[in-house]
Design a protein around this motif. Structure first.
Motif, PDB file in Angstrom:
ATOM      1  N   UNK A  72       2.628 -13.259  -1.378  1.00  0.00           N
ATOM      2  CA  UNK A  72       3.804 -12.402  -1.187  1.00  0.00           C
ATOM      3  C   UNK A  72       3.465 -10.932  -1.406  1.00  0.00           C
ATOM      4  N   UNK A  73       2.372 -10.660  -2.125  1.00  0.00           N
ATOM      5  CA  UNK A  73       1.991  -9.273  -2.382  1.00  0.00           C
ATOM      6  C   UNK A  73       1.687  -8.522  -1.092  1.00  0.00           C
ATOM      7  N   UNK A  74       1.194  -9.241  -0.068  1.00  0.00           N
ATOM      8  CA  UNK A  74       0.923  -8.586   1.217  1.00  0.00           C
ATOM      9  C   UNK A  74       2.215  -8.041   1.806  1.00  0.00           C
ATOM     10  N   UNK A  75       3.272  -8.850   1.792  1.00  0.00           N
ATOM     11  CA  UNK A  75       4.554  -8.411   2.347  1.00  0.00           C
ATOM     12  C   UNK A  75       5.181  -7.325   1.483  1.00  0.00           C
ATOM     13  N   UNK A  76       5.037  -7.447   0.163  1.00  0.00           N
ATOM     14  CA  UNK A  76       5.580  -6.436  -0.745  1.00  0.00           C
ATOM     15  C   UNK A  76       4.927  -5.081  -0.482  1.00  0.00           C
ATOM     16  N   UNK A  77       3.604  -5.077  -0.356  1.00  0.00           N
ATOM     17  CA  UNK A  77       2.891  -3.821  -0.074  1.00  0.00           C
ATOM     18  C   UNK A  77       3.360  -3.224   1.256  1.00  0.00           C
ATOM     19  N   UNK A  78       3.480  -4.074   2.250  1.00  0.00           N
ATOM     20  CA  UNK A  78       3.889  -3.600   3.578  1.00  0.00           C
ATOM     21  C   UNK A  78       5.293  -3.003   3.535  1.00  0.00           C
ATOM     22  N   UNK A  79       6.215  -3.680   2.842  1.00  0.00           N
ATOM     23  CA  UNK A  79       7.589  -3.195   2.753  1.00  0.00           C
ATOM     24  C   UNK A  79       7.685  -1.895   1.963  1.00  0.00           C
ATOM     25  N   UNK A  80       6.874  -1.766   0.906  1.00  0.00           N
ATOM     26  CA  UNK A  80       6.862  -0.518   0.143  1.00  0.00           C
ATOM     27  C   UNK A  80       6.464   0.658   1.026  1.00  0.00           C
ATOM     28  N   UNK A  81       5.433   0.466   1.820  1.00  0.00           N
ATOM     29  CA  UNK A  81       4.981   1.536   2.716  1.00  0.00           C
ATOM     30  C   UNK A  81       6.030   1.851   3.774  1.00  0.00           C
ATOM     31  N   UNK A  82       6.723   0.814   4.248  1.00  0.00           N
ATOM     32  CA  UNK A  82       7.724   1.023   5.300  1.00  0.00           C
ATOM     33  C   UNK A  82       8.964   1.715   4.750  1.00  0.00           C
ATOM     34  N   UNK A  83       9.425   1.265   3.565  1.00  0.00           N
ATOM     35  CA  UNK A  83      10.686   1.770   3.022  1.00  0.00           C
ATOM     36  C   UNK A  83      10.529   3.021   2.170  1.00  0.00           C
ATOM     37  N   UNK A  84       9.322   3.204   1.566  1.00  0.00           N
ATOM     38  CA  UNK A  84       9.221   4.228   0.530  1.00  0.00           C
ATOM     39  C   UNK A  84       7.867   4.915   0.572  1.00  0.00           C
ATOM     40  N   UNK A  85       6.867   4.339  -0.098  1.00  0.00           N
ATOM     41  CA  UNK A  85       5.506   4.863  -0.101  1.00  0.00           C
ATOM     42  C   UNK A  85       4.587   3.800  -0.691  1.00  0.00           C
ATOM     43  N   UNK A  86       3.291   4.061  -0.682  1.00  0.00           N
ATOM     44  CA  UNK A  86       2.314   3.094  -1.181  1.00  0.00           C
ATOM     45  C   UNK A  86       2.198   3.225  -2.698  1.00  0.00           C
ATOM     46  N   UNK A  87       2.956   2.410  -3.424  1.00  0.00           N
ATOM     47  CA  UNK A  87       2.961   2.444  -4.890  1.00  0.00           C
ATOM     48  C   UNK A  87       1.759   1.662  -5.423  1.00  0.00           C
ATOM     49  N   UNK A  88       0.996   2.206  -6.391  1.00  0.00           N
ATOM     50  CA  UNK A  88      -0.109   1.451  -6.991  1.00  0.00           C
ATOM     51  C   UNK A  88       0.406   0.188  -7.687  1.00  0.00           C
ATOM     52  N   UNK A  89      -0.103  -0.969  -7.276  1.00  0.00           N
ATOM     53  CA  UNK A  89       0.350  -2.251  -7.807  1.00  0.00           C
ATOM     54  C   UNK A  89      -0.762  -2.975  -8.549  1.00  0.00           C
ATOM     55  N   UNK A  90      -0.344  -3.681  -9.610  1.00  0.00           N
ATOM     56  CA  UNK A  90      -1.239  -4.543 -10.388  1.00  0.00           C
ATOM     57  C   UNK A  90      -0.713  -5.959 -10.289  1.00  0.00           C
TER      58      UNK A  90
END
Length: 420
Positions: A72-90
């Motif tokens: 699910x992290x792949x979709x979360x990363x993609x949605x963050x970039x689409x909706x907001x920005x590329x947030x550093x995730x752990x």
């Protein structure tokens, strides 16, 4: 007679990149936290990550208990970039984590593993010492599991946090070292040495405990041990399972603040049993109190006494409401003329009460306006700041005393190299 040097220099560490954030290497202390939404609920997870990042969580951690949620992290990363920005995730990886860690390394910026659970072995309440052969066998099993993760991190440019928890030490280390900070340190060192054997050094270390005294001793010891071994990995500080409310904040501040004051620590998390967004103001207040980062106005105010010439709590609230958005500025509100000017220390501006409902305004230690009616005090203070070209309008959506306000609209001043 010369006085001894009792200052602490900040521990020098290597720089470890986590997305667009760098931990260590003399950079400002990084603030991070963890979402509480379940990872498979992608819309809710994305919304909480965005809210956390806007409130000041520069790195956000997400739990990944299984492979399905790891993907699910792949979709979360993609949605963050689409909706907001590329947030550093752990990605937080625990039991039997090799397969999960290898998968999430494709999507996140850092993986957190817990040495006590990564190669999980059921506790058997063993009391006899481990033989050298048994120790070697367990260490070989750890290396076998960790090597694919190291290779995945290297391949995808992903950092790793080796996060030791006092409450989940491996049985072998508990038997060999007891329930001690020494066992926590040894656990971290084992994993570091495996990483180094395979030329992987994008590592952050944490040693957390729910008891402040254990957390302090463990972090001091790991800093000393790494110095002996020529290691310079940054440290992530926190008091785990601190609870909620005032006492949890005091515990966290005591542990984190003490180490930072000693020059130890590169990134912090305050762990509260509350909405995690409440952790962030505590983090920034710790850093502000130590002069390590400035994200709001620094207020100096006397505790009030019989000499106070006005309702100090009310006036202080008015001054804070008007000037609390001026990050980097020091403003003093003092109740009387007796000690006020001297005790304003290094304030940029001072608001000091006098008899007869009057106040004085100071620029540094210089009195620049005297005999002002109290009811005009805040207005005149703003005018003075504006005349010095140090005024900024409040950011959009700013409400005095609201928590949180948008961190990304604030000025952040980092003090990178020394705690003096």
């Amino acid at each position: 007679m010369s006085l001894p040097d009792v200052s602490y220099s900040r521990r020098l560490t290597r720089a470890v990149r986590v997305g667009n954030i760098v931990i260590g290497g003399g950079n400002p202390i990084v603030v991070q936290s963890m979402i509480t939404e379940e990872t498979h609920n992608v819309p809710a997870a994305v919304a909480q990550i965005i809210a956390m990042h806007k409130a000041g969580s520069e790195i956000v951690r997400v739990t990944t208990p299984n492979l399905a949620e790891a993907r699910c992290l792949a979709e979360i990363k993609s949605e963050l970039k689409r909706q907001y920005r590329d947030v550093p995730l752990v990605a937080d990886v625990h039991h039997q984590g090799s397969d999960i860690a290898v998968e999430v390394a494709k999507y996140v910026d850092k993986i957190r593993i817990n040495p006590g659970l990564f190669v999980f072995r059921k506790r058997v309440q063993r009391t006899i010492d481990y033989s050298e052969i048994e120790v070697q066998e367990e260490q070989a099993a750890i290396e076998s599991e960790l090597l694919p993760v190291i290779e995945a991190c290297k391949r995808h440019g992903c950092a790793m946090r080796i996060g030791v928890n006092h409450g989940s030490l491996a049985e072998r280390l508990t038997v060999m070292y007891g329930d001690t900070p020494e066992g926590m340190v040894q656990s971290a060192i084992e994993y570091i040495q495996i990483c180094e054997r395979h030329d992987f050094r994008d590592i952050v270390i944490s040693l957390k405990a729910s008891r402040v005294a254990v957390m302090l001793q463990a972090n001091r010891l790991i800093a000393h041990r790494m110095a002996e071994l020529g290691m310079d990995y940054p440290l992530h500080l926190g008091v785990t399972e601190a609870g909620d409310g005032q006492y949890a904040r005091i515990k966290s501040t005591t542990g984190i603040g003490t180490l930072l004051a000693e020059g130890i620590g590169d990134t912090i998390r305050v762990s509260l049993s509350e909405d995690p967004i409440n952790e962030l103001p505590v983090c920034y207040d710790i850093l502000q109190a130590l002069g390590l980062r400035r994200t709001k106005t620094e207020f100096i105010a006397c505790p009030s006494c019989g000499r106070t010439k006005f309702d100090l709590p009310t006036v202080l609230a008015q001054v804070k409401s008007a000037t609390g958005h001026l990050a980097g500025l020091n403003v003093a509100v003092m109740g009387c003329i007796v000690n006020g000017p001297g005790e304003m220390a290094d304030a940029d501006y001072g608001y000091v009460g006098k008899a007869g409902g009057k106040i004085s305004l100071y620029r540094g230690h210089e009195e620049v306006k005297s005999g002002l009616p109290q009811e005009r005090g805040v207005e005149e203070l703003i005018a003075l700041i504006k005349s010095d070209d140090r005024w900024e309008e409040p950011p959009a959506g700013y409400v005095a005393s609201a928590s949180p306000i948008s961190f990304n609209d604030r000025i952040t001043i980092g003090i990178p190299l020394a705690v003096k």
